[in-house]
Write an enzyme that holds these catalytic residues in place. Structure first.
Site, PDB file in Angstrom:
ATOM      1  N   ARG A  38       0.824  -1.217   0.000  1.00 14.29           N
ATOM      2  CA  ARG A  38       0.000   0.000   0.000  1.00 14.29           C
ATOM      3  C   ARG A  38       0.859   1.269   0.000  1.00 14.29           C
ATOM      4  NH1 ARG A  38      -4.830  -0.729   4.110  1.00 14.29           N
ATOM      5  NH2 ARG A  38      -5.571   1.046   2.893  1.00 14.29           N
ATOM      6  N   SER A  75      -8.702  11.570   2.093  1.00  8.92           N
ATOM      7  CA  SER A  75      -8.268  10.465   2.942  1.00  8.92           C
ATOM      8  C   SER A  75      -8.175  10.922   4.383  1.00  8.92           C
ATOM      9  CB  SER A  75      -6.900   9.942   2.482  1.00  8.92           C
ATOM     10  OG  SER A  75      -6.314   9.171   3.508  1.00  8.92           O
ATOM     11  N   GLN A 104      -7.014   9.151   6.723  1.00  7.92           N
ATOM     12  CA  GLN A 104      -5.723   8.695   7.266  1.00  7.92           C
ATOM     13  C   GLN A 104      -4.654   9.744   7.016  1.00  7.92           C
ATOM     14  OE1 GLN A 104      -5.031   4.839   5.579  1.00  7.92           O
ATOM     15  NE2 GLN A 104      -6.734   3.905   6.672  1.00  7.92           N
ATOM     16  N   ASP A 123     -15.355   2.186   2.447  1.00  7.22           N
ATOM     17  CA  ASP A 123     -15.102   0.769   2.739  1.00  7.22           C
ATOM     18  C   ASP A 123     -16.296  -0.130   2.408  1.00  7.22           C
ATOM     19  OD1 ASP A 123     -12.543   1.307   3.613  1.00  7.22           O
ATOM     20  OD2 ASP A 123     -13.167   1.608   5.694  1.00  7.22           O
ATOM     21  N   LYS A 183      -6.616  -0.086  -1.288  1.00  5.70           N
ATOM     22  CA  LYS A 183      -7.069  -0.550   0.029  1.00  5.70           C
ATOM     23  C   LYS A 183      -6.322  -1.844   0.390  1.00  5.70           C
ATOM     24  CE  LYS A 183      -9.768   2.853   0.826  1.00  5.70           C
ATOM     25  NZ  LYS A 183      -9.381   3.822   1.871  1.00  5.70           N
ATOM     26  N   ARG A 238      -9.359  -3.393  -4.437  1.00  6.11           N
ATOM     27  CA  ARG A 238     -10.745  -3.838  -4.220  1.00  6.11           C
ATOM     28  C   ARG A 238     -11.599  -3.767  -5.482  1.00  6.11           C
ATOM     29  NH1 ARG A 238     -11.936  -1.526   1.805  1.00  6.11           N
ATOM     30  NH2 ARG A 238     -10.947  -3.304   2.852  1.00  6.11           N
ATOM     31  N   ARG A 268     -12.723  -7.261   4.019  1.00  4.90           N
ATOM     32  CA  ARG A 268     -14.034  -6.827   3.506  1.00  4.90           C
ATOM     33  C   ARG A 268     -14.442  -7.609   2.250  1.00  4.90           C
ATOM     34  NH1 ARG A 268     -15.037  -3.136   7.336  1.00  4.90           N
ATOM     35  NH2 ARG A 268     -13.374  -1.666   7.807  1.00  4.90           N
TER      36      ARG A 268
HETATM   37  C1  S3P Z   1      -9.923   5.189   7.761  1.00  2.31           C
HETATM   38  C2  S3P Z   1      -9.982   5.910   6.598  1.00  2.31           C
HETATM   39  C3  S3P Z   1     -10.246   5.309   5.276  1.00  2.31           C
HETATM   40  C4  S3P Z   1     -10.813   3.899   5.398  1.00  2.31           C
HETATM   41  C5  S3P Z   1     -10.093   3.079   6.423  1.00  2.31           C
HETATM   42  C6  S3P Z   1     -10.179   3.739   7.788  1.00  2.31           C
HETATM   43  C7  S3P Z   1      -9.610   5.898   9.012  1.00  2.31           C
HETATM   44  O1  S3P Z   1      -9.035   5.250   4.559  1.00  2.31           O
HETATM   45  O2  S3P Z   1     -10.748   3.247   4.139  1.00  2.31           O
HETATM   46  O3  S3P Z   1     -10.634   1.792   6.508  1.00  2.31           O
HETATM   47  O4  S3P Z   1      -9.850   5.346  10.102  1.00  2.31           O
HETATM   48  O5  S3P Z   1      -9.117   7.038   8.946  1.00  2.31           O
HETATM   49  P1  S3P Z   1      -8.515   6.530   3.726  1.00  2.31           P
HETATM   50  O6  S3P Z   1      -8.366   7.620   4.671  1.00  2.31           O
HETATM   51  O7  S3P Z   1      -7.187   6.146   3.141  1.00  2.31           O
HETATM   52  O8  S3P Z   1      -9.561   6.740   2.678  1.00  2.31           O
END
Ligand code: S3P
Length: 450
Positions: free
Chosen positions: A134, A180, A182, A333, A360, A364, A407
């Site tokens: 990733r 995102s 994250q 997700d 992901k 996916r 998933r």
């Molecule tokens: C998440 C953000 C999403 C999601 C992941 C959990 C998080 O990812 O797909 O399962 O907890 O911040 P991205 O921020 O890369 O879209």
């Protein structure tokens, strides 16, 4: 409870789902994965004690708990889902002695890269074969702007990665190139220990749990509208964070599996309890309701600072719909399980703008399309769109490759509960990363596996 030994995987454990009688009863899905990671991390950064109830005890979150320990927090399990974190405190983390192994968990890795990046410590990050594929460049780039030194990385900005954090991270204004949470969270968490103001701008709003939790633990953080769908988030550096109690609501991304199962297994009537209804997380409900799903929202309330409700879900004759790209961040997700619902819906469902699905836990978009093909469901990919042609009778009968993706595993098991012939997935181990009780919880509703 570990789903994956370091860098490898347990021997594959195939599982078959079979046409089931009407599903009925009540189910409380496990705690939200996003909030569980963040509660532990906030506990690490706070002074004093954070008590967490309803924590998801899936492998992904347990890796984050382990990382918090390695960075100097005292983390104890008091009982099922009940954890206590004695914080190390912002600015006073210890350098971990060993590589932080996040298993399958992208969220844990990326958020913790932000935490380490904001401290003058060196740490190495690694994970399983899925996580090693990733992209981490999206995190490393803004961290480098803040003064973080990327000591080493695998080709293309991938794990394993070693970071030397910045003792005085430069406050930046950063516009995220992808929606995102994250990425947004990594920048905010690094900015937390900056002697200034960190600003993150996103043109499409992503889940806001980090912002909410930072405010709850005592940070000064403001989130304002930006453009039609975006947010501008401003965080003042070096707050005093104090330990708080966190109640983790049920995960809408896990609830999606029993929910869609109830919609496609004839005669079903299931109630899902305590579900988080944060508007940035429930795009799936909007989509399913547009497709004609019979879902009643009961007892809406606020719990632990989040909107929560119970959902009563009944078997429904679904019709295809056109799902706009703008909805993707609020159901990112949930596309694999939406594709399963679409397989049982009359006509075509077009899911637009799915490019992020390619990075992901697996690609996916490809994994869903391949799985649908294996189960006799007509579908095609056009650019970033997935188009599924459904019918009331799905053949099934195939074996689906899960590519270490929980998933994908749960989605096709749900399909097998209503398809004409059983569906086998090649490996059920990864389900433990996010929904360790999936099988018994579904069996209690009447699902047939094995
Ligand atoms: C998440 C953000 C999403 C999601 C992941 C959990 C998080 O990812 O797909 O399962 O907890 O911040 P991205 O921020 O890369 O879209």
């Amino acid at each position: 409870m570990s789903a994956t030994p370091a860098h490898g995987h347990a021997p594959a454990s195939p599982l078959t789902a079979r046409q089931s009688r009407a599903l009925s009863g009540r189910l409380r899905p496990p705690g939200d994965k996003s909030i569980s990671h963040r509660a532990l991390i906030m506990g690490l950064l706070a002074i004093g004690q954070t008590e967490i109830t309803g924590l998801l005890e899936g492998d992904d979150v347990l890796r984050t708990a382990e990382a918090c320990r390695a960075l100097g927090a005292k983390v104890e399990r008091l009982g099922p889902g009940h954890w206590r974190v004695q914080g190390a405190g912002l600015g006073t983390l210890q350098a971990p002695r060993e590589t932080l192994d996040f298993g399958n968990a992208g969220t844990g890795t990326r958020l913790m890269m932000g935490v380490v990046g904001g401290h003058g410590i060196t740490a190495s990050f690694d994970g399983d074969a899925s996580l090693r594929k990733r992209p981490m460049r999206r995190i490393l780039d803004p961290l480098a702007l803040m003064g973080v030194d990327v000591v080493s990385e695998a080709e293309g900005g991938r794990l394993p990665v070693t970071l030397r954090g910045a003792a005085d991270p430069t406050p930046i204004e950063y516009k995220t190139p992808v929606a995102s949470a994250q990425l947004k969270s990594a920048v905010l968490l690094a900015g937390l220990n900056s002697p200034g103001r960190t600003v993150v701008i996103e043109t499409e709003a992503s889940r806001d749990h980090t912002e909410k939790m930072l405010a709850y633990f005592g940070a000064q953080i403001v989130s304002e509208a930006f453009g039609a769908h975006g947010r501008r988030i401003t965080l003042e550096g070096r707050p005093t964070l104090r330990g708080r109690d966190v109640i983790v609501p049920a995960d809408p991304s896990s609830a999606a599996f029993p929910l869609v199962a109830a919609l496609i297994v004839p005669g079903s009537d299931v109630t899902i309890e305590g579900l988080m209804m944060n508007p940035l997380r429930i795009g799936l409900l909007d989509s399913l309701m547009e497709m004609g799903a019979d879902i009643t929202i009961l007892n809406p309330r606020i719990e632990g600072g989040e909107d929560v409700a119970d959902l009563r879900v009944k078997y429904s004759a679904l019709t295809g719909a056109d799902i706009p790209a703008a909805r993707a961040p609020s159901m990112i997700d949930e596309y694999p399980i939406l594709a399963v619902a679409a397989a049982f819906a009359k006509g075509e469902t077009r899911m637009r703008g799915l490019h992020e699905l390619r990075v992901k836990e697996s690609d996916r978009l490809a994994a869903v399309s391949d799985g649908l093909n294996a189960c006799g469901v007509a579908n095609r990919i056009e650019g970033d769109d997935l188009i599924v042609t459904g019918s009331a009778s799905v053949p099934g009968g195939g074996t689906v490759a899960t590519h270490l993706d929980h998933r994908i595993a749960m989605s096709f098991l749900v399909m097998g509960l209503a398809s004409a012939a059983p569906i086998t997935i090649d490996d059920a181990n990864m389900i433990a990363t996010s929904f360790p009780t999936f099988r018994p919880a579904m069996e209690q509703l009447g699902a047939t596996f094995g």
